[in-house]
Motif scaffolding. Structure first.
Motif, mmCIF file in Angstrom:
data_model
loop_
_atom_site.group_PDB
_atom_site.id
_atom_site.type_symbol
_atom_site.label_atom_id
_atom_site.label_comp_id
_atom_site.label_asym_id
_atom_site.label_seq_id
_atom_site.Cartn_x
_atom_site.Cartn_y
_atom_site.Cartn_z
ATOM 1 N N THR A 22 0.836 -1.201 0.000
ATOM 2 C CA THR A 22 0.000 0.000 0.000
ATOM 3 C C THR A 22 0.873 1.254 0.000
ATOM 4 O OG1 THR A 22 -1.663 -1.221 1.262
ATOM 5 C CG2 THR A 22 -1.899 1.170 1.192
ATOM 6 N N LEU A 23 1.855 1.241 0.871
ATOM 7 C CA LEU A 23 2.772 2.389 0.961
ATOM 8 C C LEU A 23 3.510 2.595 -0.360
ATOM 9 C CD1 LEU A 23 4.385 4.515 2.637
ATOM 10 C CD2 LEU A 23 5.945 2.668 3.278
ATOM 11 N N GLU A 24 4.079 1.536 -0.895
ATOM 12 C CA GLU A 24 4.864 1.657 -2.136
ATOM 13 C C GLU A 24 3.981 2.108 -3.302
ATOM 14 O OE1 GLU A 24 8.405 -1.619 -1.237
ATOM 15 O OE2 GLU A 24 6.830 -2.118 -2.694
ATOM 16 N N LEU A 25 2.763 1.579 -3.336
ATOM 17 C CA LEU A 25 1.851 1.939 -4.425
ATOM 18 C C LEU A 25 1.509 3.428 -4.366
ATOM 19 C CD1 LEU A 25 0.044 1.023 -6.787
ATOM 20 C CD2 LEU A 25 -1.705 0.413 -5.098
ATOM 21 N N LEU A 26 1.193 3.905 -3.176
ATOM 22 C CA LEU A 26 0.854 5.327 -3.033
ATOM 23 C C LEU A 26 2.058 6.193 -3.407
ATOM 24 C CD1 LEU A 26 -1.200 5.144 0.295
ATOM 25 C CD2 LEU A 26 -2.102 5.698 -1.984
ATOM 26 N N GLU A 27 3.259 5.754 -3.029
ATOM 27 C CA GLU A 27 4.466 6.514 -3.377
ATOM 28 C C GLU A 27 4.691 6.516 -4.893
ATOM 29 O OE1 GLU A 27 7.047 5.904 0.758
ATOM 30 O OE2 GLU A 27 7.371 4.518 -0.928
ATOM 31 N N ARG A 28 4.534 5.367 -5.510
ATOM 32 C CA ARG A 28 4.649 5.258 -6.972
ATOM 33 C C ARG A 28 3.715 6.220 -7.683
ATOM 34 N NH1 ARG A 28 6.229 0.230 -9.842
ATOM 35 N NH2 ARG A 28 6.408 -1.409 -8.293
ATOM 36 N N LEU A 29 2.533 6.401 -7.094
ATOM 37 C CA LEU A 29 1.515 7.245 -7.716
ATOM 38 C C LEU A 29 1.705 8.712 -7.340
ATOM 39 C CD1 LEU A 29 -1.463 4.789 -7.190
ATOM 40 C CD2 LEU A 29 -0.450 5.432 -9.397
ATOM 41 N N GLY A 30 2.838 9.001 -6.693
ATOM 42 C CA GLY A 30 3.201 10.394 -6.458
ATOM 43 C C GLY A 30 2.721 10.980 -5.151
ATOM 44 N N CYS A 31 2.219 10.134 -4.257
ATOM 45 C CA CYS A 31 1.768 10.664 -2.969
ATOM 46 C C CYS A 31 2.951 10.788 -2.007
ATOM 47 C CB CYS A 31 0.730 9.740 -2.342
ATOM 48 S SG CYS A 31 -0.771 9.594 -3.309
ATOM 49 N N GLU A 32 2.860 11.803 -1.174
ATOM 50 C CA GLU A 32 3.804 11.922 -0.070
ATOM 51 C C GLU A 32 3.117 11.293 1.142
ATOM 52 O OE1 GLU A 32 5.448 15.370 2.859
ATOM 53 O OE2 GLU A 32 4.832 15.995 0.833
ATOM 54 N N VAL A 33 3.681 10.188 1.608
ATOM 55 C CA VAL A 33 2.948 9.380 2.593
ATOM 56 C C VAL A 33 3.531 9.539 3.999
ATOM 57 C CG1 VAL A 33 2.120 7.073 3.173
ATOM 58 C CG2 VAL A 33 2.470 7.696 0.775
ATOM 59 N N ASP A 34 2.669 9.928 4.927
ATOM 60 C CA ASP A 34 3.024 9.930 6.349
ATOM 61 C C ASP A 34 2.453 8.680 7.002
ATOM 62 O OD1 ASP A 34 4.189 12.365 6.115
ATOM 63 O OD2 ASP A 34 2.846 13.409 7.515
ATOM 64 N N TYR A 35 3.233 8.127 7.920
ATOM 65 C CA TYR A 35 2.715 6.994 8.690
ATOM 66 C C TYR A 35 2.827 7.352 10.171
ATOM 67 C CZ TYR A 35 2.550 2.372 10.858
ATOM 68 O OH TYR A 35 2.231 1.300 11.658
ATOM 69 N N PRO A 36 1.786 7.890 10.736
ATOM 70 C CA PRO A 36 1.854 8.261 12.167
ATOM 71 C C PRO A 36 2.195 7.038 13.009
ATOM 72 C CG PRO A 36 -0.096 9.209 11.129
ATOM 73 C CD PRO A 36 0.485 8.225 10.158
ATOM 74 N N LEU A 37 3.272 7.152 13.779
ATOM 75 C CA LEU A 37 3.834 5.961 14.413
ATOM 76 C C LEU A 37 3.071 5.475 15.642
ATOM 77 C CD1 LEU A 37 7.580 6.858 13.922
ATOM 78 C CD2 LEU A 37 6.440 4.821 13.023
ATOM 79 N N ASN A 38 2.214 6.321 16.169
ATOM 80 C CA ASN A 38 1.477 5.896 17.361
ATOM 81 C C ASN A 38 0.126 5.258 17.056
ATOM 82 O OD1 ASN A 38 3.146 6.214 19.518
ATOM 83 N ND2 ASN A 38 2.653 8.370 19.820
ATOM 84 N N GLN A 39 -0.100 4.914 15.805
ATOM 85 C CA GLN A 39 -1.402 4.349 15.453
ATOM 86 C C GLN A 39 -1.537 2.908 15.949
ATOM 87 O OE1 GLN A 39 -1.742 3.199 11.063
ATOM 88 N NE2 GLN A 39 -0.249 4.858 11.014
ATOM 89 N N THR A 40 -2.780 2.537 16.240
ATOM 90 C CA THR A 40 -3.039 1.160 16.681
ATOM 91 C C THR A 40 -4.177 0.539 15.878
ATOM 92 O OG1 THR A 40 -4.601 1.894 18.414
ATOM 93 C CG2 THR A 40 -2.290 1.640 19.047
ATOM 94 N N CYS A 41 -5.401 1.053 16.052
ATOM 95 C CA CYS A 41 -6.606 0.379 15.568
ATOM 96 C C CYS A 41 -7.677 1.455 15.398
ATOM 97 C CB CYS A 41 -7.000 -0.679 16.610
ATOM 98 S SG CYS A 41 -8.689 -1.304 16.542
ATOM 99 N N CYS A 42 -8.751 1.109 14.711
ATOM 100 C CA CYS A 42 -9.828 2.069 14.469
ATOM 101 C C CYS A 42 -10.917 2.018 15.529
ATOM 102 C CB CYS A 42 -10.444 1.808 13.100
ATOM 103 S SG CYS A 42 -11.171 0.155 12.963
#
Lengths: 247, 471
Positions: A22-42
């Motif tokens: 998912t991350l690589e695909l979004l990057e390939r498509l030109g997105c600047e991707v943040d991954y907030p490190l404190n995430q757990t669950c919805c």
């Protein structure tokens, strides 16, 4: 375009390759991707059980982690549905409302927001059964479900059709629930397992080599059933296929 | 409220163990669902019809008192006798009083979920009234001393051989003859004499009661309701107060959808309109509340009263198809049962809203657009708030909420799993009794979590700045 990535707990723990794709695909498509490190669950496991008090801390954490982003993308339909439609255990501040409204499941983000027309790096020369989870199908409305009289549309399939070599099989009941259902899978184990067995047999009988899905939680359950039954089905997330996985 | 909760999972497990039965049950009901799809797709305005039907029902329910009184006035003017019953006990008493006044000792009746809801048969039988179900499926269930397992096809969970066995024991057919025509004819021959008994009275339910005309409508396929209504000199109709519609012109909307939704046929074989008693006979209507007006006052659940009892939600429900109607332990089973049973007894039916994956197919097929799966979701909230959750589930959710609400505890749990400990599956798969592994393999534990991979491969890019792993 700046995007915040939400990797659900079960993907983080069991299917890191889905998060990576998912991350690589979004990057390939030109997105600047943040991954907030404190995430757990919805918060879905607790909220869907009716335990909204127990969901509150998790929902508050989600809202805090993703506050301020215009696009929050997750490779999981039911988690997106929870955030968008059910994240109500916490106070509905303008910031919380914005987080909820700005959360997208990966396929709808690719299809509706980025409007990706081609995946030239992707090829998947296999017979696949497409499994769309029920939240993705009926809550996020990513495809026409078989019960509703309306013109046909199918966003996950539309994206996959842009992948070279892919061939779709036709199961008898393409959009019947597979029986995962979150906590249903353990508290109603006999019915859940029976539904899962029926689902994987249906795909297998239709000649599927792979089940491709935007919903890895369904796949976790189906994979468990298929392995126990000794069926040679393989499971892969749509992000992996669109990112160029060959198998 | 001391009743023990129905254990749906346990009952479903027994149903599933009878492999032939569950396969047959699932296929037969799925076949009805597919026929329903074909019928609905043939009508270009199907979705408009659903919206219209929903609107008519919502209007009626929000003006119910007025329409009920209008119905009473007009039905009375037509020559019917209208009775009101606050609850099941009043209903049963009213029916008994009517029968007693006529000296009737035999009641031939067509299928009515309402009389099942009121447990009327038992009440009357204790008072010396012989009650004969004349709908084939309902009769099979009566002879087998079981409640109906489906609101439209009451014996759908039985194979032909099961019916042959029941009839062999009760009405003298040859137990080794499983032929459908033979069995149906035997039941017909057995039932017919009751209609013409000199002490017989007839009973039906009603699918719709029309305020404007003071008439009611019964939709059937077997002709048994018309025999019940038209042969004996007394016809009693038990009607739930939610069955009202304002005008005859509204009826067409529902008639077009009822049988298509229920059985995938364009219309029922017989659609009978009852307006007045035949000369020299009596027609009584019992309007029954039994919790309906209380439900009407429930903000989140009142639209469940729109239900026209077509059973489409049951036919489409993947859980119902694999667990059978009797596993719900209630008069109403399947998705519609799950949302109305708790209004009768929250504790007893507290497990039912969890007998669902909340896949939403029920909501999509509902001809009157009841948001069934959303009401299931809301019932779960009510059940948790009113402390009706089993301890195991309550505790699992408390622990899950504590771990998932804390990045530090979450990471400890995930990393414990990566190290091969059993901790993660136990909280993440909510698995107090290792139910996951009975018929399923667990996913393999990967070498690292996504987060660990991310820190290793993207950790120095400056992304992921919000928190950086600190808590």
């Amino acid at each position: 375009m700046k995007v915040a990535l939400f990797i659900p707990c079960y993907v983080d723990a069991f299917y890191p390759e889905v998060g990576i794709a998912t991350l690589e695909l979004l990057e390939r498509l030109g997105c600047e991707v943040d991954y907030p490190l404190n995430q757990t669950c919805c918060g879905q496991p607790m909220a869907n059980s009716g335990c909204h008090d127990d969901a509150r801390a998790t929902e508050a954490l989600f809202a805090k982690n993703f506050e301020g982003y215009s696009y929050i993308v997750t490779p999981s339909g039911s988690c997106c549905h929870q955030v968008r439609d059910h994240m109500t255990a916490i106070e509905q501040t303008p910031q919380v409302r914005a987080v909820r409204a700005n959360t997208y499941e990966l396929v709808e983000f690719l299809h509706d927001v980025l409007d990706v027309q081609e995946f030239p790096w992707a090829a998947f020369p296999h017979k696949v059964g497409l499994h769309i989870g029920c939240s993705t199908l009926r809550a996020l409305r990513e495809a026409k479900c078989s019960e509703v009289s309306e013109p046909a549309f199918n966003k996950p399939r539309a994206l996959l059709e842009r992948v070279a070599g892919i061939e779709f099989v036709k199961p008898q009941r393409p959009d019947e629930c597979c029986g995962f259902g979150g906590t249903f899978s353990v508290f109603e184990e006999p019915v859940s397992a029976r539904m899962g067995q029926d689902k994987v047999k249906d795909h297998s009988d239709a000649g599927a080599e792979y089940i491709v899905t935007p919903d890895m939680s369904c796949a976790m359950h189906q994979q468990g059933c298929a392995r126990r039954l000794g069926l040679p089905l393989k499971f892969i997330h749509i992000a992996q296929v669109l990112n160029g996985a060959r198998e | 409220m001391k009743a023990r909760p129905v254990d749906h999972a346990e009952a479903a497990s027994k149903f599933i163990q009878a492999t032939h039965h569950v396969e047959f049950h699932d296929k037969r009901l799925w076949d009805l669902r597919q026929k329903r799809d074909r019928e609905s797709e043939d009508i270009a305005e199907w979705e408009q019809l659903r919206a219209l039907a929903s609107g008519i029902k919502e209007h009626t329910l929000t003006h119910l008192a007025d329409y009920l009184e209008q119905f009473e006035r007009n039905a009375t003017a037509n020559g019917m006798v209208v009775h009101w019953a606050r609850d099941a006990a009043e209903h049963n008493q009213v029916v008994h009083d009517i029968l007693a006044a006529q000296g009737a000792t035999v009641l031939v009746k067509s299928k009515s979920m309402l009389t099942d809801e009121c447990e009327m048969r038992l009440f009357l039988e204790k008072r010396g009234i012989e009650v004969i179900e004349t709908d084939l499926g309902e009769r099979i269930q009566q002879l087998d001393d079981e409640p109906p397992s489906h609101i439209v096809v009451p014996a759908v969970h039985k194979l032909r051989a099961d019916v042959a066995e029941v009839f062999g024991k009760t009405i003298g057919t040859r137990a080794d003859n499983h032929d459908v025509n033979y069995l149906a004819e035997a039941q017909r021959q057995h039932t017919r004499p009751y209609y013409v008994s000199p002490r017989a009275a007839g009973m039906t339910g009603a699918n719709f009661a029309i305020a404007e005309t003071g008439s009611f409508v019964v939709c059937t396929n077997e002709g048994n309701a018309d025999l019940s209504a038209n042969i004996p000199p007394l016809h009693i109709a038990s009607i739930g107060i939610e069955k009202l519609i304002p005008k005859v012109e509204h009826l067409g909307v529902f008639i077009r959808m009822l049988s298509r939704s229920a059985l995938g046929s364009p219309i029922t074989q017989i659609t009978s309109h009852f307006r007045a008693p035949r000369p020299g006979t009596q027609m009584h209507v019992v309007l029954v509340d039994n919790g309906r007006s209380e439900r009407l006052g429930m903000e989140d659940f009142w639209t469940s009263l729109k239900c026209i009892r077509c059973g489409a939600c049951m036919n489409t429900c993947p859980v119902y198809r694999r667990s059978g109607g009797l596993s719900y332990g209630a008069t109403y089973s399947g998705p519609i049962g799950v949302i109305i049973d708790p209004t009768f007894n929250l504790r007893k039916y507290s497990a039912l809203p969890y007998a669902s994956t909340m896949n939403g197919s029920c909501t999509s097929v509902c001809p009157v657009k009841i948001n069934i799966h959303e009401q299931i979701y809301t019932w779960r909230k009510v059940i948790a708030e009113r402390r009706q959750l089993p301890m195991v589930k309550k505790e699992a959710m408390r622990v899950a909420g504590r771990i998932l609400g804390s990045p530090r505890l979450y990471r400890a749990a995930v990393q414990a799993a990566a190290a091969g400990l059993d901790y993660l599956p136990r909280f993440m798969i909510y698995n107090p009794f290792n139910a996951w592994g009975k018929q399923r393999e667990l996913p393999a534990t990967p070498a690292s979590t996504f987060r660990q991979w991310y820190l290793k491969n993207r950790g120095n890019t400056g992304n992921g700045s919000s928190g950086g792993g600190q808590e």
